[in-house]
Design a protein around this motif. Structure first.
Motif, PDB file in Angstrom:
ATOM      1  N   ARG A   1     -27.683  11.033  22.957  1.00 30.77           N
ATOM      2  CA  ARG A   1     -26.580  11.656  23.688  1.00 30.77           C
ATOM      3  C   ARG A   1     -26.257  13.017  23.091  1.00 30.77           C
ATOM      4  O   ARG A   1     -26.465  13.247  21.902  1.00 30.77           O
ATOM      5  CB  ARG A   1     -25.321  10.774  23.613  1.00 30.77           C
ATOM      6  CG  ARG A   1     -25.512   9.374  24.182  1.00 30.77           C
ATOM      7  CD  ARG A   1     -24.248   8.539  24.044  1.00 30.77           C
ATOM      8  NE  ARG A   1     -23.151   9.078  24.862  1.00 30.77           N
ATOM      9  CZ  ARG A   1     -21.888   8.672  24.777  1.00 30.77           C
ATOM     10  NH1 ARG A   1     -21.558   7.750  23.897  1.00 30.77           N
ATOM     11  NH2 ARG A   1     -20.964   9.195  25.557  1.00 30.77           N
ATOM     12  N   ALA A   2     -25.712  13.901  23.924  1.00 33.40           N
ATOM     13  CA  ALA A   2     -25.264  15.205  23.413  1.00 33.40           C
ATOM     14  C   ALA A   2     -23.950  14.996  22.676  1.00 33.40           C
ATOM     15  O   ALA A   2     -23.115  14.186  23.094  1.00 33.40           O
ATOM     16  CB  ALA A   2     -25.065  16.177  24.568  1.00 33.40           C
ATOM     17  N   ARG A   3     -23.751  15.737  21.582  1.00 35.74           N
ATOM     18  CA  ARG A   3     -22.512  15.615  20.797  1.00 35.74           C
ATOM     19  C   ARG A   3     -21.268  15.871  21.669  1.00 35.74           C
ATOM     20  O   ARG A   3     -20.220  15.259  21.484  1.00 35.74           O
ATOM     21  CB  ARG A   3     -22.564  16.581  19.599  1.00 35.74           C
ATOM     22  CG  ARG A   3     -21.261  16.734  18.817  1.00 35.74           C
ATOM     23  CD  ARG A   3     -20.818  15.429  18.173  1.00 35.74           C
ATOM     24  NE  ARG A   3     -19.459  15.497  17.636  1.00 35.74           N
ATOM     25  CZ  ARG A   3     -18.368  15.188  18.311  1.00 35.74           C
ATOM     26  NH1 ARG A   3     -18.447  14.785  19.573  1.00 35.74           N
ATOM     27  NH2 ARG A   3     -17.170  15.251  17.753  1.00 35.74           N
ATOM     28  N   GLU A   4     -21.392  16.754  22.647  1.00 34.73           N
ATOM     29  CA  GLU A   4     -20.247  17.117  23.501  1.00 34.73           C
ATOM     30  C   GLU A   4     -19.777  15.950  24.373  1.00 34.73           C
ATOM     31  O   GLU A   4     -18.709  16.012  24.966  1.00 34.73           O
ATOM     32  CB  GLU A   4     -20.587  18.287  24.441  1.00 34.73           C
ATOM     33  CG  GLU A   4     -20.991  19.579  23.757  1.00 34.73           C
ATOM     34  CD  GLU A   4     -22.389  19.511  23.131  1.00 34.73           C
ATOM     35  OE1 GLU A   4     -23.347  19.131  23.836  1.00 34.73           O
ATOM     36  OE2 GLU A   4     -22.502  19.826  21.930  1.00 34.73           O
ATOM     37  N   GLU A   5     -20.592  14.913  24.462  1.00 34.41           N
ATOM     38  CA  GLU A   5     -20.218  13.775  25.327  1.00 34.41           C
ATOM     39  C   GLU A   5     -19.144  12.886  24.707  1.00 34.41           C
ATOM     40  O   GLU A   5     -18.591  12.017  25.379  1.00 34.41           O
ATOM     41  CB  GLU A   5     -21.459  12.904  25.615  1.00 34.41           C
ATOM     42  CG  GLU A   5     -22.481  13.547  26.520  1.00 34.41           C
ATOM     43  CD  GLU A   5     -23.698  12.638  26.704  1.00 34.41           C
ATOM     44  OE1 GLU A   5     -23.525  11.410  26.803  1.00 34.41           O
ATOM     45  OE2 GLU A   5     -24.817  13.166  26.745  1.00 34.41           O
ATOM     46  N   VAL A   6     -18.867  13.087  23.412  1.00 36.88           N
ATOM     47  CA  VAL A   6     -17.907  12.214  22.722  1.00 36.88           C
ATOM     48  C   VAL A   6     -16.750  13.045  22.171  1.00 36.88           C
ATOM     49  O   VAL A   6     -16.958  14.007  21.443  1.00 36.88           O
ATOM     50  CB  VAL A   6     -18.580  11.438  21.566  1.00 36.88           C
ATOM     51  CG1 VAL A   6     -17.575  10.535  20.853  1.00 36.88           C
ATOM     52  CG2 VAL A   6     -19.753  10.615  22.090  1.00 36.88           C
ATOM     53  N   THR A   7     -15.538  12.651  22.548  1.00 34.71           N
ATOM     54  CA  THR A   7     -14.328  13.339  22.082  1.00 34.71           C
ATOM     55  C   THR A   7     -13.686  12.529  20.969  1.00 34.71           C
ATOM     56  O   THR A   7     -13.490  11.320  21.104  1.00 34.71           O
ATOM     57  CB  THR A   7     -13.328  13.499  23.248  1.00 34.71           C
ATOM     58  OG1 THR A   7     -13.938  14.284  24.266  1.00 34.71           O
ATOM     59  CG2 THR A   7     -12.042  14.187  22.798  1.00 34.71           C
ATOM     60  N   LEU A   8     -13.357  13.211  19.874  1.00 36.89           N
ATOM     61  CA  LEU A   8     -12.666  12.563  18.761  1.00 36.89           C
ATOM     62  C   LEU A   8     -11.160  12.642  18.983  1.00 36.89           C
ATOM     63  O   LEU A   8     -10.604  13.720  19.180  1.00 36.89           O
ATOM     64  CB  LEU A   8     -13.034  13.251  17.439  1.00 36.89           C
ATOM     65  CG  LEU A   8     -12.197  12.852  16.210  1.00 36.89           C
ATOM     66  CD1 LEU A   8     -12.390  11.380  15.857  1.00 36.89           C
ATOM     67  CD2 LEU A   8     -12.536  13.743  15.010  1.00 36.89           C
ATOM     68  N   ILE A   9     -10.510  11.474  18.946  1.00 39.69           N
ATOM     69  CA  ILE A   9      -9.044  11.409  18.963  1.00 39.69           C
ATOM     70  C   ILE A   9      -8.621  10.948  17.576  1.00 39.69           C
ATOM     71  O   ILE A   9      -9.062   9.894  17.106  1.00 39.69           O
ATOM     72  CB  ILE A   9      -8.539  10.384  20.006  1.00 39.69           C
ATOM     73  CG1 ILE A   9      -9.055  10.712  21.407  1.00 39.69           C
ATOM     74  CG2 ILE A   9      -7.014  10.334  20.006  1.00 39.69           C
ATOM     75  CD1 ILE A   9      -8.813   9.598  22.429  1.00 39.69           C
ATOM     76  N   VAL A  10      -7.805  11.738  16.893  1.00 43.96           N
ATOM     77  CA  VAL A  10      -7.348  11.347  15.552  1.00 43.96           C
ATOM     78  C   VAL A  10      -6.027  10.586  15.688  1.00 43.96           C
ATOM     79  O   VAL A  10      -5.063  11.091  16.250  1.00 43.96           O
ATOM     80  CB  VAL A  10      -7.187  12.565  14.623  1.00 43.96           C
ATOM     81  CG1 VAL A  10      -6.678  12.109  13.247  1.00 43.96           C
ATOM     82  CG2 VAL A  10      -8.519  13.302  14.456  1.00 43.96           C
ATOM     83  N   VAL A  11      -6.025   9.351  15.191  1.00 45.34           N
ATOM     84  CA  VAL A  11      -4.835   8.504  15.271  1.00 45.34           C
ATOM     85  C   VAL A  11      -3.936   8.841  14.089  1.00 45.34           C
ATOM     86  O   VAL A  11      -4.262   8.529  12.938  1.00 45.34           O
ATOM     87  CB  VAL A  11      -5.221   7.007  15.266  1.00 45.34           C
ATOM     88  CG1 VAL A  11      -3.987   6.132  15.424  1.00 45.34           C
ATOM     89  CG2 VAL A  11      -6.216   6.719  16.390  1.00 45.34           C
ATOM     90  N   THR A  12      -2.805   9.482  14.371  1.00 47.12           N
ATOM     91  CA  THR A  12      -1.942  10.038  13.318  1.00 47.12           C
ATOM     92  C   THR A  12      -0.737   9.150  13.010  1.00 47.12           C
ATOM     93  O   THR A  12       0.187   9.582  12.330  1.00 47.12           O
ATOM     94  CB  THR A  12      -1.473  11.447  13.721  1.00 47.12           C
ATOM     95  OG1 THR A  12      -0.951  11.413  15.063  1.00 47.12           O
ATOM     96  CG2 THR A  12      -2.615  12.443  13.676  1.00 47.12           C
TER      97      THR A  12
END
Length: 239
Positions: free
Chosen positions: A28-39
């Motif tokens: 998969r392309a890296r752009e296909e996955v979004t990181l959500i940081v749980v704060t």
């Protein structure tokens, strides 16, 4: 403060490497996955540093912590996700700052979200939380609707004023047939997402995977991973 920012930067870089490696392994392309940081449980100062380090998506699970933090960080270019079990009496507050609610699991919540979103003049993205450990007609231990209830709830969200149906979310089950089989659980969620997109083409978001199992989520096809501990460190025990 510099030490903390350096620590966050190093942790983010490690998580980024893990996501990139998982994407490469899955073709998969890296752009296909979004990181959500749980704060959750971390202060607004950490959120500000994360924003400076390029993070654009943050998640919270308790309104009493999230509302003041979001207000303090309202000048930042962030998308706020609400990922906790949501009581209807907190909906008005949550709609004030959350761009997406990932834990939609019952019709009463859809009605409340719609009413408050219309009042606030906002469009709130919704993910149906799927409980892969629930029997038909039941709710899971950690919230969520059983797979058989997705279609009805999705149709309700899609028709509700002020709401946008964005896709599905799950938490890897601790019990039942998927206990200890995270990748199988996430692959099941992807199948359910495929079914959902037949009726709702734009609902293509799949939120799955956390610090311990993000690789399995990426391998299965998740579009968003929710990472807390691996970026912010082990949370202090409260109380």
């Amino acid at each position: 403060m510099t030490d903390r920012k350096d620590e966050l930067a190093a942790n983010l870089a490690k998580v980024e490497q893990r996501i990139a490696a998982a994407c490469a392994a899955a073709g998969r392309a890296r752009e296909e996955v979004t990181l959500i940081v749980v704060t959750k449980t971390y202060p607004a100062s950490d959120v500000r540093m994360l924003s400076e380090l390029g993070v654009r998506h943050v998640a919270e699970n308790k309104d009493q912590d999230a509302a003041p933090k979001a207000a303090e960080c309202s000048d930042l270019p962030l998308t706020w996700h609400f990922v906790g079990q949501l009581q209807t009496n907190k909906v008005r507050s949550v709609v004030g700052y959350a761009d997406l609610v990932q834990s939609v699991d019952r019709s009463k919540l859809v009605t409340a979200l719609s009413k408050e979103a219309v009042k606030a003049g906002r469009e709130v993205g919704c993910l149906i939380q799927v409980a892969l450990d629930a029997g038909s007609g039941e709710r899971g231990e950690r919230g969520g609707v059983a797979p058989g209830g997705i279609e009805e709830l999705a149709d309700l969200v899609a028709r509700a004023p002020g709401l946008r149906l964005d896709g599905l979310m799950t938490v890897a089950p601790l019990t039942g047939e998927y206990a200890g089989r995270e990748q199988a659980a996430f692959e099941r969620l992807m199948d359910l997402s495929t079914d959902l997109r037949r009726a709702h083409q734009a609902a293509n978001m799949v939120s799955a995977g956390m610090s311990a199992d993000l690789e399995q989520a990426v391998a299965a096809g998740a579009t968003h991973v929710r990472v807390g501990t691996a970026v912010l460190g082990v949370r202090p025990r409260l109380g």
